[in-house]
Design an enzyme around this catalytic site. Sequence first.
Site, mmCIF file in Angstrom:
data_model
loop_
_atom_site.group_PDB
_atom_site.id
_atom_site.type_symbol
_atom_site.label_atom_id
_atom_site.label_comp_id
_atom_site.label_asym_id
_atom_site.label_seq_id
_atom_site.Cartn_x
_atom_site.Cartn_y
_atom_site.Cartn_z
ATOM 1 N N ASP A 152 1.399 2.099 0.300
ATOM 2 C CA ASP A 152 1.234 0.724 -0.191
ATOM 3 C C ASP A 152 1.874 0.607 -1.574
ATOM 4 O O ASP A 152 1.232 0.211 -2.541
ATOM 5 C CB ASP A 152 -0.254 0.371 -0.251
ATOM 6 C CG ASP A 152 -0.500 -1.128 -0.409
ATOM 7 O OD1 ASP A 152 0.379 -1.917 -0.021
ATOM 8 O OD2 ASP A 152 -1.573 -1.503 -0.916
ATOM 9 N N ASN A 178 0.427 -1.207 -7.754
ATOM 10 C CA ASN A 178 0.008 0.184 -7.680
ATOM 11 C C ASN A 178 0.921 1.125 -8.458
ATOM 12 O O ASN A 178 0.877 2.341 -8.260
ATOM 13 C CB ASN A 178 -0.068 0.636 -6.217
ATOM 14 C CG ASN A 178 -1.243 0.022 -5.489
ATOM 15 O OD1 ASN A 178 -2.247 -0.327 -6.102
ATOM 16 N ND2 ASN A 178 -1.114 -0.135 -4.176
ATOM 17 N N ASP A 225 -3.954 4.258 -6.639
ATOM 18 C CA ASP A 225 -4.543 3.696 -5.414
ATOM 19 C C ASP A 225 -3.847 4.192 -4.150
ATOM 20 O O ASP A 225 -3.027 3.490 -3.550
ATOM 21 C CB ASP A 225 -4.558 2.174 -5.462
ATOM 22 C CG ASP A 225 -5.440 1.593 -4.357
ATOM 23 O OD1 ASP A 225 -6.062 2.380 -3.617
ATOM 24 O OD2 ASP A 225 -5.496 0.360 -4.224
#
Length: 328
Positions: free
Chosen positions: A202, A207, A219
């Site tokens: 992701d 992030n 994360d």
Amino acid sequence: MALALHPFEQLSPARIVDAVESLGFWLPGEPFALNSYENRVFLFHDDERRRWVAKFYRPRRWSDAQIQEEHDFLAELDEAGIPVAAPWCNAAGASLHFFEGFRFALFPQVSGQAPELDNPSHLFALGDLVGQLHGVGQRRSFIHRHQLDVPTMIEESREQVLGSPWLSRHQRKAYERISAALGEQLKARAWPSESLLRTHGDCHLGNILGRDEHFALVDFDDCLMAPAVQDLWMMLTAQDDQEAQMQLSELLEGYEQHRDFPRGELALIEPLRGLRLMRYAAWLVTRWSDPAFPKAFPWVADEGYWDQHLRTLEQQRQLLESNPRWLA
């Protein structure tokens, strides 16, 4: 009859403090809630003024083994000198902790700002960072985490959206048609399982944090086995071809300081974008029982949102019929 509370509604400030202090910390002040919806994340400082992030995992989303595999991957990356926030471990070496029905972990806070995707030096640094990550990621496979399985993810997303109450009859028919056509295009571009490696999963700007050309990844909640391009395509945001090629060139130059990038995966960029569009809408409707979602995303209940979503899916479907944009 009173409605049952969502589990996260039971996560009061006092319970958060008690959970963290159960690990031997002492908090001189209340934790500060950070912007997170899938899990609940809080910033706090301890009595030595060190800043930490406490992450409380969404109940029933991941198994303990899947969370532990995330933590083990982070520890492996940290040991290799790659800038990530590895979880804190207690004296027994445990990184996943339990308190009154909640599972949580502590991470050192990573400060900084998101990179600028129109800055060539930032793009090179991001490619360099992901190349380092994948150099470690290719050493072994996840056992418990998911694989990026396009057919399964498409069908799950379609079922979740079609099972929601928000689409009108006309919109539902249009979604059935467009999502089915887009889904077939995505399935036709599947990848061999042997090409998968451990990825962040992701890798969007929220992030990635840092300053100048020094960035860290945070994360890893969605880490999974996926093609290498999964951790690069969200950084390719340019609207015109010249800037697009600049972004791609800088990312790949940085990446290939550490490992060769499989150029055939560039054909997966737009399919992955299409998959994310479908999964995002499905995520919103499946999380609607969490009280944070109607407050943060009230427009999901508006007909206009779904009209726009349908237009976006159709545009992506048409884009996939044209010549690939992303070429090395």
